[in-house]
Write a protein that holds these residues in place. Structure first.
Motif, mmCIF file in Angstrom:
data_model
loop_
_atom_site.group_PDB
_atom_site.id
_atom_site.type_symbol
_atom_site.label_atom_id
_atom_site.label_comp_id
_atom_site.label_asym_id
_atom_site.label_seq_id
_atom_site.Cartn_x
_atom_site.Cartn_y
_atom_site.Cartn_z
ATOM 1 N N SER A 58 111.506 12.208 32.906
ATOM 2 C CA SER A 58 110.347 13.053 33.207
ATOM 3 C C SER A 58 110.636 13.997 34.363
ATOM 4 O O SER A 58 109.713 14.583 34.915
ATOM 5 N N TYR A 59 111.889 14.165 34.714
ATOM 6 C CA TYR A 59 112.267 15.042 35.810
ATOM 7 C C TYR A 59 112.934 16.305 35.287
ATOM 8 O O TYR A 59 113.686 16.274 34.311
ATOM 9 N N LEU A 60 112.664 17.391 35.975
ATOM 10 C CA LEU A 60 113.324 18.658 35.700
ATOM 11 C C LEU A 60 114.205 18.996 36.894
ATOM 12 O O LEU A 60 113.842 18.737 38.045
ATOM 13 N N PHE A 61 115.355 19.605 36.630
ATOM 14 C CA PHE A 61 116.307 19.896 37.690
ATOM 15 C C PHE A 61 116.339 21.393 37.984
ATOM 16 O O PHE A 61 116.176 22.225 37.088
ATOM 17 N N VAL A 62 116.549 21.715 39.247
ATOM 18 C CA VAL A 62 116.542 23.098 39.714
ATOM 19 C C VAL A 62 117.949 23.464 40.184
ATOM 20 O O VAL A 62 118.576 22.701 40.928
ATOM 21 N N THR A 63 118.416 24.606 39.731
ATOM 22 C CA THR A 63 119.762 25.050 40.095
ATOM 23 C C THR A 63 119.703 26.328 40.909
ATOM 24 O O THR A 63 118.773 27.137 40.786
ATOM 25 N N GLY A 64 120.742 26.500 41.734
ATOM 26 C CA GLY A 64 120.847 27.693 42.559
ATOM 27 C C GLY A 64 122.020 28.546 42.124
ATOM 28 O O GLY A 64 122.308 28.669 40.931
ATOM 29 N N GLU A 65 122.709 29.100 43.108
ATOM 30 C CA GLU A 65 123.843 29.961 42.818
ATOM 31 C C GLU A 65 124.945 29.169 42.109
ATOM 32 O O GLU A 65 125.208 28.015 42.431
ATOM 33 N N PRO A 83 116.430 27.850 36.919
ATOM 34 C CA PRO A 83 116.804 28.533 38.158
ATOM 35 C C PRO A 83 115.693 28.443 39.198
ATOM 36 O O PRO A 83 114.510 28.349 38.869
ATOM 37 N N ARG A 84 116.062 28.500 40.453
ATOM 38 C CA ARG A 84 115.129 28.279 41.557
ATOM 39 C C ARG A 84 113.995 29.293 41.598
ATOM 40 O O ARG A 84 112.897 29.000 42.084
ATOM 41 N N HIS A 85 114.224 30.524 41.099
ATOM 42 C CA HIS A 85 113.204 31.579 41.188
ATOM 43 C C HIS A 85 112.188 31.513 40.047
ATOM 44 O O HIS A 85 111.217 32.275 40.026
ATOM 45 N N ALA A 86 112.381 30.620 39.066
ATOM 46 C CA ALA A 86 111.440 30.508 37.950
ATOM 47 C C ALA A 86 110.097 29.983 38.448
ATOM 48 O O ALA A 86 110.032 29.147 39.348
ATOM 49 N N THR A 87 109.021 30.480 37.858
ATOM 50 C CA THR A 87 107.685 30.023 38.247
ATOM 51 C C THR A 87 107.260 28.841 37.381
ATOM 52 O O THR A 87 107.838 28.585 36.322
ATOM 53 N N ALA A 88 106.227 28.150 37.830
ATOM 54 C CA ALA A 88 105.723 26.996 37.095
ATOM 55 C C ALA A 88 105.287 27.395 35.692
ATOM 56 O O ALA A 88 105.555 26.680 34.715
ATOM 57 N N LEU A 116 108.325 23.665 44.749
ATOM 58 C CA LEU A 116 107.811 22.378 44.282
ATOM 59 C C LEU A 116 108.854 21.263 44.335
ATOM 60 O O LEU A 116 108.513 20.089 44.434
ATOM 61 N N MET A 117 110.108 21.648 44.266
ATOM 62 C CA MET A 117 111.175 20.652 44.108
ATOM 63 C C MET A 117 111.386 19.821 45.363
ATOM 64 O O MET A 117 110.998 20.209 46.474
ATOM 65 N N SER A 118 112.006 18.682 45.158
ATOM 66 C CA SER A 118 112.457 17.835 46.264
ATOM 67 C C SER A 118 113.961 18.048 46.418
ATOM 68 O O SER A 118 114.727 17.819 45.474
ATOM 69 N N PRO A 119 114.403 18.502 47.603
ATOM 70 C CA PRO A 119 115.837 18.754 47.790
ATOM 71 C C PRO A 119 116.643 17.476 48.028
ATOM 72 O O PRO A 119 117.864 17.495 47.979
ATOM 73 N N SER A 120 115.936 16.374 48.295
ATOM 74 C CA SER A 120 116.625 15.099 48.551
ATOM 75 C C SER A 120 116.951 14.442 47.219
ATOM 76 O O SER A 120 116.074 13.872 46.561
ATOM 77 N N GLN A 138 104.194 17.324 38.836
ATOM 78 C CA GLN A 138 104.160 18.387 39.849
ATOM 79 C C GLN A 138 104.053 19.755 39.192
ATOM 80 O O GLN A 138 103.345 20.644 39.684
ATOM 81 N N LEU A 139 104.766 19.914 38.104
ATOM 82 C CA LEU A 139 104.777 21.195 37.407
ATOM 83 C C LEU A 139 103.406 21.523 36.814
ATOM 84 O O LEU A 139 102.914 22.646 36.934
ATOM 85 N N VAL A 140 102.783 20.544 36.205
ATOM 86 C CA VAL A 140 101.513 20.766 35.512
ATOM 87 C C VAL A 140 100.379 21.083 36.477
ATOM 88 O O VAL A 140 99.533 21.951 36.210
ATOM 89 N N VAL A 141 100.333 20.424 37.623
ATOM 90 C CA VAL A 141 99.224 20.625 38.564
ATOM 91 C C VAL A 141 99.452 21.802 39.500
ATOM 92 O O VAL A 141 98.545 22.181 40.255
#
Length: 340
Positions: free
Chosen positions: A58-65, A35-40, A90-94, A77-80
């Motif tokens: 190696s990609y993680l996906f972010v979900t919303g409503e 979910p989008r509100h989760a922290t690294a 952190l995510m790329s919306p494109s 991106q997540l590790v650093v």
């Protein structure tokens, strides 16, 4: 769906597991989503509990409503990132996504152009349902290409050396019977010109040449069109442009082959008019073959019939029937004018 819970935050983070096979029989690869509100830090803690093969990329996906896919981020991106940064920052919306109802060939085309190893698959509501891995798609496309090749030849998609003889013969004889019906249609055209052939028997020697070359040209066009439809290169929006292209190719080949066969007919039989009749008939049949090679699979596609399934029968019928008609009609005209 596999659910994990980070004790400190009490937030449920999810990993999308393997989905059932889709319409193409291809199984979705696993895809980790959060979910989008989760922290690294929450995501990293959750990933420690995920089995090593839970994700194909190696990609993680972010979900919303409502579980809709809204972005993606890499493991790097997540590790650093700072521990308290939310993944939506952190995510790329494109994102390049694959609709789950898209044929495997078209999905492979999109994935190939993206330059990525995997892409997320979404349903009609934009919800993440899995991921497409390049290796899996390649296998599926190869299988589909083999199936299309078999269908163009009237052979069952499961044909193998080890397949029982009775089943193989049963599946092939159906299309042979269909072809027999179209052959009798062509024979009826020839039969209507019996008197012409009787007066100029030399025409009979060139009938297989005109029809055979038309069938070969139609198969060339048909193979290209069926492949273009499968890969998504040919759509109804650009069909006119491709039709004109194929007609231009048919015209060029028709002029070339028509002149060659006309010259050979003249030199072989010593009758100039015969060379003209054969050459003009060849030109007309090759142009018609290009037209049929485009129109027939497009028409079947519009009727929601697999273009690879029956296109070859219709195209061959057109080139045989029309080839004989062109040739014998011109022969009759030349005969009436006293040139044969």
């Amino acid at each position: 769906m596999i659910a994990f819970r980070t004790p400190a935050a009490g937030v449920a983070l999810r990993a999308l597991d393997v989905r059932p096979a889709d319409a193409d029989g291809l199984i979705y690869a696993p895809a980790l989503s959060f979910p989008r509100h989760a922290t690294a830090q929450q995501v990293i803690d959750t990933l420690r509990h995920v089995r090593p093969d839970a994700s194909s990329s190696s990609y993680l996906f972010v979900t919303g409503e409502a579980g809709r896919l809204i972005g993606a981020l890499s493991l790097h991106q997540l590790v650093v990132a700072a521990p308290d940064v939310r993944v939506e920052q952190l995510m790329s919306p494109s994102l390049i996504t694959l609709p789950e109802d898209l044929p495997a060939e078209e999905q492979a085309h999109i994935l190939s152009n993206s330059g990525l190893d995997a892409l997320p698959v979404v349903d009609a509501y934009g919800r993440l349902v899995g991921a497409r891995d390049a290796g899996d798609l390649l296998d599926a496309v190869e299988e589909e290409a083999t199936e299309d090749m078999y269908r163009l030849a009237g052979v069952h998609k499961d044909e193998e050396v080890s397949r029982p003889l009775g089943l193989a013969a049963r599946d092939r004889v159906f299309w042979l019977i269909i072809n027999l019906g179209t052959a009798f249609l062509a024979a009826s055209v020839v039969s209507s010109f019996q008197s012409v052939i009787a007066q100029a028997a030399v025409l009979a020697a060139f009938m297989p040449v005109v029809a055979g070359q038309g069938g070969n040209a139609g198969t060339q066009t048909l193979t290209f069109i069926v492949r273009s439809l499968a890969l998504g290169d040919l759509r109804f929006a650009n069909a006119r442009q491709i039709l004109l292209r194929e007609l231009a190719i048919g015209l060029c080949n028709g002029v070339c082959i028509g002149l060659l066969v006309g010259l050979l007919g003249w030199l072989w039989k010593g009758i100039p008019a015969l060379g003209v009749v054969v050459g003009v008939a060849m030109l007309g049949n090759l142009i018609l073959a290009s037209l049929a090679g485009v129109i027939v699979p497009l028409a079947l596609k519009a009727l929601r019939i697999d273009p690879a399934l029956a296109s070859s029968i219709f195209v061959t019928t057109v080139t045989d029937v029309c080839g004989f008609f062109f040739f014998l009609s011109l022969g009759m005209l030349a005969l009436q004018m006293g040139y044969l």
